[in-house]
Motif scaffolding. Structure first.
Motif, PDB file in Angstrom:
ATOM      1  N   PHE A 179      25.582  -3.205  74.112  1.00 30.96           N
ATOM      2  CA  PHE A 179      25.860  -4.639  74.281  1.00 30.96           C
ATOM      3  C   PHE A 179      24.577  -4.766  72.878  1.00 30.96           C
ATOM      4  CE2 PHE A 179      28.296  -4.391  77.681  1.00 30.96           C
ATOM      5  CZ  PHE A 179      29.248  -4.753  77.530  1.00 30.96           C
ATOM      6  N   PRO A 180      24.974  -4.613  71.481  1.00 32.11           N
ATOM      7  CA  PRO A 180      23.353  -4.222  70.643  1.00 32.11           C
ATOM      8  C   PRO A 180      22.850  -5.566  70.070  1.00 32.11           C
ATOM      9  CG  PRO A 180      24.650  -3.087  69.830  1.00 32.11           C
ATOM     10  CD  PRO A 180      25.178  -3.508  71.194  1.00 32.11           C
ATOM     11  N   ASP A 181      24.258  -6.193  70.320  1.00 32.88           N
ATOM     12  CA  ASP A 181      24.456  -7.357  69.145  1.00 32.88           C
ATOM     13  C   ASP A 181      24.163  -8.904  69.261  1.00 32.88           C
ATOM     14  OD1 ASP A 181      24.919  -5.382  67.434  1.00 32.88           O
ATOM     15  OD2 ASP A 181      27.592  -5.980  67.562  1.00 32.88           O
ATOM     16  N   ILE A 182      23.685 -10.142  68.873  1.00 33.45           N
ATOM     17  CA  ILE A 182      23.363 -10.699  68.722  1.00 33.45           C
ATOM     18  C   ILE A 182      24.428 -11.561  68.790  1.00 33.45           C
ATOM     19  CG2 ILE A 182      21.549 -13.109  67.972  1.00 33.45           C
ATOM     20  CD1 ILE A 182      19.540 -11.335  67.818  1.00 33.45           C
ATOM     21  N   LEU A 183      24.851 -12.187  69.694  1.00 36.09           N
ATOM     22  CA  LEU A 183      26.485 -13.185  69.878  1.00 36.09           C
ATOM     23  C   LEU A 183      26.344 -14.417  69.610  1.00 36.09           C
ATOM     24  CD1 LEU A 183      27.648 -11.506  73.125  1.00 36.09           C
ATOM     25  CD2 LEU A 183      28.196 -10.632  70.558  1.00 36.09           C
ATOM     26  N   ARG A 184      26.411 -14.943  68.472  1.00 31.05           N
ATOM     27  CA  ARG A 184      26.615 -16.641  68.024  1.00 31.05           C
ATOM     28  C   ARG A 184      28.122 -17.210  68.940  1.00 31.05           C
ATOM     29  NH1 ARG A 184      23.457 -17.199  64.111  1.00 31.05           N
ATOM     30  NH2 ARG A 184      23.099 -15.379  62.181  1.00 31.05           N
ATOM     31  N   LEU A 185      27.870 -18.664  68.942  1.00 28.16           N
ATOM     32  CA  LEU A 185      28.939 -19.342  69.531  1.00 28.16           C
ATOM     33  C   LEU A 185      30.508 -18.719  69.622  1.00 28.16           C
ATOM     34  CD1 LEU A 185      28.692 -21.401  71.283  1.00 28.16           C
ATOM     35  CD2 LEU A 185      28.975 -23.090  69.981  1.00 28.16           C
ATOM     36  N   ASP A 186      30.940 -18.384  67.546  1.00 23.71           N
ATOM     37  CA  ASP A 186      32.119 -17.949  68.348  1.00 23.71           C
ATOM     38  C   ASP A 186      32.598 -16.785  68.813  1.00 23.71           C
ATOM     39  OD1 ASP A 186      32.714 -20.718  67.542  1.00 23.71           O
ATOM     40  OD2 ASP A 186      32.646 -20.118  64.943  1.00 23.71           O
ATOM     41  N   ASP A 187      31.200 -15.618  69.040  1.00 23.15           N
ATOM     42  CA  ASP A 187      31.289 -15.082  68.958  1.00 23.15           C
ATOM     43  C   ASP A 187      31.624 -14.470  71.084  1.00 23.15           C
ATOM     44  OD1 ASP A 187      31.199 -13.560  67.045  1.00 23.15           O
ATOM     45  OD2 ASP A 187      28.980 -13.918  66.879  1.00 23.15           O
ATOM     46  N   VAL A 188      31.640 -15.913  71.574  1.00 21.92           N
ATOM     47  CA  VAL A 188      31.612 -15.632  73.477  1.00 21.92           C
ATOM     48  C   VAL A 188      32.463 -16.555  73.081  1.00 21.92           C
ATOM     49  CG1 VAL A 188      29.942 -16.642  75.106  1.00 21.92           C
ATOM     50  CG2 VAL A 188      29.203 -15.425  72.920  1.00 21.92           C
ATOM     51  N   VAL A 189      33.050 -18.193  72.797  1.00 19.56           N
ATOM     52  CA  VAL A 189      33.477 -18.230  73.036  1.00 19.56           C
ATOM     53  C   VAL A 189      33.988 -19.141  71.578  1.00 19.56           C
ATOM     54  CG1 VAL A 189      32.919 -19.635  75.248  1.00 19.56           C
ATOM     55  CG2 VAL A 189      31.687 -20.802  72.621  1.00 19.56           C
ATOM     56  N   ALA A 191      28.434 -25.781  74.427  1.00 17.16           N
ATOM     57  CA  ALA A 191      27.772 -26.112  72.947  1.00 17.16           C
ATOM     58  C   ALA A 191      28.552 -26.064  71.978  1.00 17.16           C
ATOM     59  CB  ALA A 191      26.822 -24.690  73.012  1.00 17.16           C
ATOM     60  N   LYS A 192      30.383 -25.306  72.735  1.00 12.29           N
ATOM     61  CA  LYS A 192      30.964 -25.548  71.539  1.00 12.29           C
ATOM     62  C   LYS A 192      32.059 -26.372  71.729  1.00 12.29           C
ATOM     63  CE  LYS A 192      34.693 -23.192  69.734  1.00 12.29           C
ATOM     64  NZ  LYS A 192      33.811 -21.970  68.495  1.00 12.29           N
ATOM     65  N   ALA A 193      32.120 -27.617  72.786  1.00 20.92           N
ATOM     66  CA  ALA A 193      32.732 -28.613  72.910  1.00 20.92           C
ATOM     67  C   ALA A 193      31.088 -29.580  72.022  1.00 20.92           C
ATOM     68  CB  ALA A 193      32.911 -28.954  74.324  1.00 20.92           C
ATOM     69  N   LEU A 194      30.183 -29.194  72.649  1.00 19.85           N
ATOM     70  CA  LEU A 194      29.535 -30.996  71.430  1.00 19.85           C
ATOM     71  C   LEU A 194      28.593 -30.384  70.135  1.00 19.85           C
ATOM     72  CD1 LEU A 194      26.751 -31.448  74.648  1.00 19.85           C
ATOM     73  CD2 LEU A 194      28.818 -32.814  73.342  1.00 19.85           C
ATOM     74  N   GLY A 195      28.843 -28.875  70.018  1.00 21.80           N
ATOM     75  CA  GLY A 195      28.112 -28.675  68.700  1.00 21.80           C
ATOM     76  C   GLY A 195      27.188 -28.127  68.574  1.00 21.80           C
ATOM     77  N   GLY A 196      26.286 -27.771  69.471  1.00 25.64           N
ATOM     78  CA  GLY A 196      25.424 -27.290  69.707  1.00 25.64           C
ATOM     79  C   GLY A 196      24.568 -26.040  69.723  1.00 25.64           C
ATOM     80  N   VAL A 197      23.557 -26.081  69.949  1.00 25.90           N
ATOM     81  CA  VAL A 197      22.735 -24.458  69.184  1.00 25.90           C
ATOM     82  C   VAL A 197      22.969 -23.854  70.573  1.00 25.90           C
ATOM     83  CG1 VAL A 197      21.117 -23.347  68.955  1.00 25.90           C
ATOM     84  CG2 VAL A 197      21.411 -25.403  67.721  1.00 25.90           C
ATOM     85  N   PHE A 198      24.067 -22.732  70.135  1.00 33.61           N
ATOM     86  CA  PHE A 198      23.896 -20.940  71.516  1.00 33.61           C
ATOM     87  C   PHE A 198      23.508 -19.536  70.709  1.00 33.61           C
ATOM     88  CE2 PHE A 198      26.452 -18.383  74.061  1.00 33.61           C
ATOM     89  CZ  PHE A 198      25.385 -18.367  75.316  1.00 33.61           C
ATOM     90  N   GLU A 199      23.006 -19.101  71.010  1.00 36.22           N
ATOM     91  CA  GLU A 199      22.981 -17.980  70.924  1.00 36.22           C
ATOM     92  C   GLU A 199      22.584 -16.817  72.122  1.00 36.22           C
ATOM     93  OE1 GLU A 199      21.984 -18.118  66.265  1.00 36.22           O
ATOM     94  OE2 GLU A 199      20.691 -17.240  67.407  1.00 36.22           O
ATOM     95  N   MET A 200      23.311 -15.577  72.236  1.00 34.75           N
ATOM     96  CA  MET A 200      23.111 -14.734  73.308  1.00 34.75           C
ATOM     97  C   MET A 200      22.397 -13.185  72.995  1.00 34.75           C
ATOM     98  SD  MET A 200      26.124 -15.550  76.161  1.00 34.75           S
ATOM     99  CE  MET A 200      26.362 -12.948  76.727  1.00 34.75           C
ATOM    100  N   ARG A 201      22.142 -13.095  73.608  1.00 29.47           N
ATOM    101  CA  ARG A 201      22.339 -11.083  73.655  1.00 29.47           C
ATOM    102  C   ARG A 201      22.538 -10.475  75.035  1.00 29.47           C
ATOM    103  NH1 ARG A 201      18.195  -8.464  69.935  1.00 29.47           N
ATOM    104  NH2 ARG A 201      16.767  -9.753  71.480  1.00 29.47           N
ATOM    105  N   TYR A 202      22.869  -9.832  75.617  1.00 25.45           N
ATOM    106  CA  TYR A 202      23.063  -9.381  76.920  1.00 25.45           C
ATOM    107  C   TYR A 202      21.884  -8.088  76.776  1.00 25.45           C
ATOM    108  CZ  TYR A 202      27.813 -11.287  77.600  1.00 25.45           C
ATOM    109  OH  TYR A 202      28.817 -11.938  77.951  1.00 25.45           O
TER     110      TYR A 202
END
Length: 381
Positions: A318-328, A296-307
């Motif tokens: 790990f309560p927060d929703i992580l956006r793309l830049d939080d992960v990579v 998603a980082k390479a393509l500019g796609g949509v990615f969000e996650m939460r553990y």
């Protein structure tokens, strides 16, 4: 059993004199992402061929495997593929680091304990690999005069269950970054066992989010693609108890659900790379989630996650929703995902490796920084 990184083929007679080598006398060179991906394409292809040969031999006589036979075969596939990938990582002329908890075998060992199968010793690749020009050793790890170290997350056989059943969807995969950073992955003894995520193509960036309800996300997809029937929206979800609330909400919206029992990486990659009204949602593997984040980082796609915990609920650590830049983090131009087909991935147009003369022809696909989509090629092994 962690496989400790080591430099293959090193001239051990250099060891005693390493402290005398001045780094400024070594020839440094810049490492390109093209060089990195080219090497990993071949590594993944070789791993895929080994797995393909084993699968063909196992099913040559026809028939089905019993559950114990299938599990033993899956274990064998993982072990052999990991050994081959380790050699491939070491054979590079540059240095790479498999980030902590960045190899799938860690999860498989934890799951075996959960199922009461006792401790297992599936090999886990971790630490630093590669040849390069050694200028120092830290224990058995290697430092190199190449200016960059590639950070990796890997899975020698992604979709091991599918591979052991000779079902499509199994690949050998290496993902990572040359210039960025991959955020720490919670260890397997953490309650954060899975990653609840949403994945979508670049066209839906800023329109769908874990912060929105499933209904709002479906409506956003319909609006963006000009759809009037929610059944034209496809949502891919792992068929697990932790995802039941999500599934119920999506069924109420009338979307087309694709439920998968194993191997959630390739459907997420398809949702990311194809310009279609498709979402990949719900709790799945956390290592797979980070691989998708690299894409998603390479393509500019949509990615969000939460553990999340095993039951799909958020965990206190790990309560927060992580956006793309939080992960990579770091520039998109430095990220990649590379994978080779083992059993074929029809949705991505990847066939099963085929014999041609004395060689195998292996379909390999790559997402590479700031490129428009999925690049496919055939690698001869």
């Amino acid at each position: 059993m962690a496989v400790e990184a080591r430099r293959l083929g090193a001239d051990t007679s250099l060891n005693a004199g390493l402290g005398l080598i001045r780094p400024d006398t070594l020839r440094h060179r810049e490492l390109s992402l093209t060089e990195v991906v080219s090497h990993y394409s071949r590594v993944n292809a070789i791993v895929a061929v080994g797995a393909r040969v084993a699968i063909d031999a196992k099913y040559a006589s026809g028939g089905l495997l019993s559950k114990p036979e299938r599990e033993a075969f899956a274990d064998s596939l993982d072990r052999k593929a990991t050994a081959v990938m380790e050699q491939g990582l070491h054979s590079a002329s540059f240095v790479s680091e498999v980030v902590p908890d960045g190899c799938e075998g860690i999860k498989e060992n934890r799951k075996a304990l959960e199922l009461g199968e006792g401790p297992t010793d599936l090999p886990v690749l971790t630490g630093t690999y590669g040849a390069g020009h050694a200028i120092a050793f830290s224990e058995r790890h290697v430092l190199s005069a190449v200016d960059s170290k590639v950070k990796l997350i890997i899975d020698p056989v992604e979709g091991t269950t599918r591979a052991s059943l000779n079902q499509e969807g199994a690949v050998a995969v290496i993902a990572g970054t040359l210039t960025g950073e991959i955020a720490p992955i919670p260890p397997e003894d953490s309650p954060a066992l899975y990653a609840d995520r949403i994945v979508a193509p670049p066209r839906l960036r800023g329109k769908v989010s874990l912060l929105q309800s499933p209904a709002d996300n479906v409506r956003a997809v319909m609006e963006e693609f000009g759809l009037t029937n929610p059944a034209d929206v496809r949502v891919v979800v792992m068929n697990r108890p932790r995802n039941q609330a999500l599934l119920e909400a999506l069924r109420k919206e009338g979307v087309s659900l694709q439920l998968i029992d194993s191997g959630d990486l390739m459907p997420a990659i398809a949702a990311l790379t194809q310009n279609k009204p498709t979402l990949s949602m719900g709790g799945g593997g956390k290592q797979e989630a980070v691989i998708v984040a690299c894409g998603a980082k390479a393509l500019g796609g949509v990615f969000e996650m939460r553990y999340v915990a095993k039951n799909g609920e958020p965990v206190e650590e790990f309560p927060d929703i992580l956006r793309l830049d939080d992960v990579v983090s770091g520039p998109a131009s430095g990220y990649f995902v590379n994978f080779a087909s083992i059993t074929g991935v029809a949705e991505l147009g990847l066939a099963v490796p085929k014999v041609r003369g004395d060689n195998y022809i292996v379909p390999v696909a790559t997402i590479i920084g700031e490129n428009a989509g999925l690049i496919t090629q055939e690698v001869i092994v």
